[in-house]
Design an enzyme around this catalytic site. Structure first.
Site, PDB file in Angstrom:
ATOM      1  CD  GLU A 187     -11.204  -1.525   2.799  1.00 26.51           C
ATOM      2  OE1 GLU A 187     -10.783  -2.626   3.150  1.00 26.51           O
ATOM      3  OE2 GLU A 187     -12.046  -0.879   3.456  1.00 26.51           O
ATOM      4  CB  THR A 191      -0.887   0.000   1.259  1.00 24.99           C
ATOM      5  OG1 THR A 191      -0.103  -0.528   2.344  1.00 24.99           O
ATOM      6  CG2 THR A 191      -2.095  -0.881   1.067  1.00 24.99           C
ATOM      7  N   PRO A 196       0.030  11.422  -3.563  1.00 26.08           N
ATOM      8  CG  PRO A 196      -0.132  13.491  -4.627  1.00 26.08           C
ATOM      9  CD  PRO A 196       0.621  12.760  -3.550  1.00 26.08           C
TER      10      PRO A 196
END
Ligand code: MOS
Length: 739
Positions: free
Chosen positions: A699, A477, A626
């Site tokens: 998610e 992640t 970002p």
């Protein structure tokens, strides 16, 4: 520190390092294959033997006998532990099915033995020589057959998604009966597998009573607690280490059989044991996203205002399991005075159902956002406008609770503009390009934002470098990177001066990776520790801490200045703190929003669907990086394509197992399936959420995508599919005449 009032200006707002699209600091390790994953940690313990797990060949019943004589005599075998050697082990509080021990079988491929040998091949060979006798019992494997007598059951996914068994606001039935325009439809979603790239794997080594497990886990503190409980040993005797994780998607939230059987195998073999679950075991031994049957009813005035909305979901799980919380978002996404949500849980004897990326919303929006498209068509309204008309800025069930931020309308408007929505023909089946029928679809994306207590330790050394230690995980992640960015911003350092160490249970307990809470919560914990370090630095330097500025490796206060490293002294300077949250999450509804836009082409003769363009416009608080946030969202959008078009665990309803238990037959999208994806993050800071003013985003990128694809397929063809995955066999005989 306690976070119990909205954040004011703080050092993160400088945005010198935070908010910048910096490359992942673990990128070179990943791209050169040198990041040490659990199964490859040859260096951590000498003389490792290989474990191989045998799963039950029946779904329900008992093991009556196990003949291990041939296996024990097979070449290279060091030890065998069977489920008949011990009573059923204690169950971790997050586990539904037992992981090992005792004769009773609760689901297919439940672990019944581990064989330890000198090589992987020898362990596998010997496992095949174990003769197992079973007493098979009939099981319940068919959700549709069990659904009519499924009980009403409430649940909390633990990831911000949940609902009571039944919830009513106003008079749904009365309002629905009187509605000028109404819809009553049922949708189904299949069982899905996490299918992460790295299967569950562990290396276990005992030193006397002390156990170390190098593993692949999203939640280190949970894993440590549950492994100790399962093995019946004190938690302080267990250490977990999981610095790199090759994907989890919820499948590695909880203790699984790999860690338990590596530990039992190592104890029996008296040497370290490494063990991985094979692909079939990932599908049938671990957890999966449960299938759902969802009925949605919507009633509206002719102007499009919803007056009645009901969402009822039925899913299945093992006894003592939980329903998929698929109705959760329907409590919050749209206005409407008369509301009903309900969840039914059927008892099934399939492998354990549990969290998979965005449990609740991912499945729920696959139904709700198609229903919204169908309703817009009945009303003769544009589906973007229909959603905007029904926006709410407050929790529709508790109007005194506002959303901390809610930019759904902006997501939809900006997305429509950017995507060229005005070029969509509202009449389906009109746009033809050669053999392809082309259409556009939209869906709202919604996922709640959870915050979790999270701790970190930071150490300043004499050279002015800072090391951060926390048991936070990076499951692909970008945790390493955003944590380094946070410490760099707080201490006025360039990124290269920060070292981040993760995933070790000897580090302070963090939020871990789940429910899209990890990024915001773990960096908030690092923020708290750094705030404390700034105090300690100022004190050591004799500076007024309220005045002290941290910039370019220097500390300044008034007309005095000193290099940051000077405060470290000979032994360095180390502090630890954690972020804890007050009741802001109760006072405000914290959620994240998206507008998902998709263009598809459906082959007029074969029904094959190709996704052509995808756009997600996301409003999810401050975006800490970002580049890594975009990677999260495009990965999630890809997962949404899988759920829409491919992914389905095929249930053998006679014997109760998932048939397509490998990556050859459980299809997920590959690069060739995915077109250009665009992601836009709206400018948003959410001071209610944390001192980082960030929220979850990983998610959100999945939630709504599959419905947008379904709606685009309808716009392309005029064929409305309500059963996922939308494979060509469901489309082909309903397509318009080609010739
Ligand atoms: Mo949870 S399904 O690991 O985000």
């Amino acid at each position: 520190m306690k976070f119990d009032a909205p954040a004011t200006n703080n050092p993160i707002d400088q945005l010198k390092v935070i908010g910048q699209p910096v490359d992942r600091i673990d990128g070179p390790l990943k791209t050169t294959g040198t990041a040490p994953y659990a199964y490859e940690r040859h260096d951590v313990a000498p003389n490792q033997a290989y474990g191989y797990v045998l799963g039950s060949g029946i779904a329900k019943g008992r093991v009556t006998a196990m003949d291990t004589a041939a296996a024990k005599a097979a070449p290279g075998v060091v030890a065998i532990v069977t489920t008949l050697d011990m009573p059923r082990l204690e169950k971790g509080q997050m586990n539904t099915a037992s992981l090992f021990g005792g004769p009773d079988i609760q689901h297919y491929h439940q672990a019944i033995a581990v064989v330890v040998a000198e090589s992987f091949e020898q362990a596998r060979d010997a496992t095949a020589m174990i003769r197992v006798s079973y007493a098979r019992e009939p099981g319940r494997f068919d959700l549709a057959a069990e659904a009519p007598h499924a009980a009403l059951v409430g649940a909390d996914s633990g990831e911000g998604s949940g609902a009571p068994p039944e919830e009513r606001v106003g008079d749904f039935e009365g309002a629905f009966a009187q509605a000028a325009v109404k819809l009553d439809t049922t949708y189904t979603t299949p069982d899905e597998s996490h299918a992460m790239m790295e299967p569950h794997a562990s290396i276990a080594a005992w030193e006397g009573e002390k156990l170390t497990v190098w593993t692949s886990s999203q939640m280190i503190a949970w894993g440590k607690r549950e492994l100790a409980k399962t093995l019946g040993i004190p938690p302080e005797n267990v250490r977990l280490d999981s610095p790199y994780v090759g994907g989890g998607f919820g499948g590695k939230l909880f203790l699984r059989a790999d860690a338990v059987l590596a530990a039992l195998g190592a104890r029996a073999a008296r040497r370290p044991v490494k063990l991985t679950l094979t692909r079939p075991l990932v599908a049938n031994n671990t957890t999966h996203r449960p299938a759902t049957i969802q009925r949605i009813r919507i009633g509206a005035e002719r102007d499009g205002r919803i007056t009645a909305i009901a969402h009822e979901s039925t899913s299945g799980d093992l006894p003592e399991g939980q329903p998929e919380t698929a109705v959760s978002q329907t409590k919050l996404l749209y206005a409407g005075a008369n509301r009903l949500t309900a969840m039914h849980l059927a008892v099934l004897d399939l492998p354990e159902g549990n969290a998979m990326r965005a449990p609740g919303e991912a499945s729920g929006l696959m139904a709700l956002e198609v229903a919204m498209d169908e309703m817009a068509e009945k009303l003769g309204m544009d589906p973007v406008e229909f959603r905007i008309v029904n926006d709410t800025q407050v929790d529709p069930e508790q109007p005194e609770r506002r959303f901390s931020q809610r930019q759904l309308i902006q997501c939809l408007r900006q997305g429509a503009e950017r995507f060229g929505w005005s070029r969509r023909n509202a009449t389906p089946g009109q746009r033809r390009e050669g053999s392809w029928l082309v259409g556009m679809g939209v869906a709202a994306g919604f996922r709640n934002n959870l915050v979790m207590k999270s701790g970190a330790r930071v150490r300043l050394d004499g050279s002015g470098g800072v090391t951060v230690e926390t048991d936070m995980t990076d499951i692909g992640t970008g945790s390493y990177t955003i944590i380094a960015q946070t410490a760099a911003e707080m201490m006025g350092l360039p990124l290269e001066k920060v070292t981040v160490r993760l995933g070790d249970s000897s580090f302070p307990v963090s939020a871990g990776s789940g429910g899209q809470w990890g990024g915001n919560s773990s960096t908030a914990g690092v923020y708290a520790a750094c705030l404390k370090l700034r105090e300690a630095v100022a004190q050591r330097l004799g500076f007024n801490s309220a005045e002290a500025e941290f910039l370019d490796g220097q500390v300044r206060a008034g007309n005095r200045s000193a290099p940051l490293g000077q405060a470290a002294g000979a032994d360095g300077l180390m502090v630890e703190d954690q972020i804890e949250y007050g009741d802001l999450g109760k006072r405000y509804q914290q959620s994240t929003f998206a507008g998902h836009f998709v263009e598809v082409a459906v082959h007029a003769a074969t029904g094959e669907t190709r996704v052509r363009r995808m756009l997600a416009v996301c409003a999810a608080g401050r975006i800490l990086n970002p580049k890594s946030a975009r990677s999260q969202v495009i990965g999630a959008m890809t997962m949404g394509v899988g759920a829409a078009l491919m992914e389905e665990l095929a249930v053998d309803k006679r014997h109760g197992f998932f048939v397509n238990h490998d990556l050859a037959s459980y299809e997920v999208p590959v690069h060739a399936d995915i077109p250009h994806q665009e992601v836009i993050f709206l400018d948003e800071v959410d001071p209610i959420s944390s001192p980082m003013k960030a929220k979850g985003v990983g998610e959100l990128g999945l939630c709504g995508v599959s419905a947008a694809i379904a709606n685009a397929m309808y716009n392309a063809t005029g064929v409305r599919l309500r059963d996922y995955p939308m494979t060509l066999d469901k489309m082909i005989d309903r397509l318009p005449q080609v010739a």
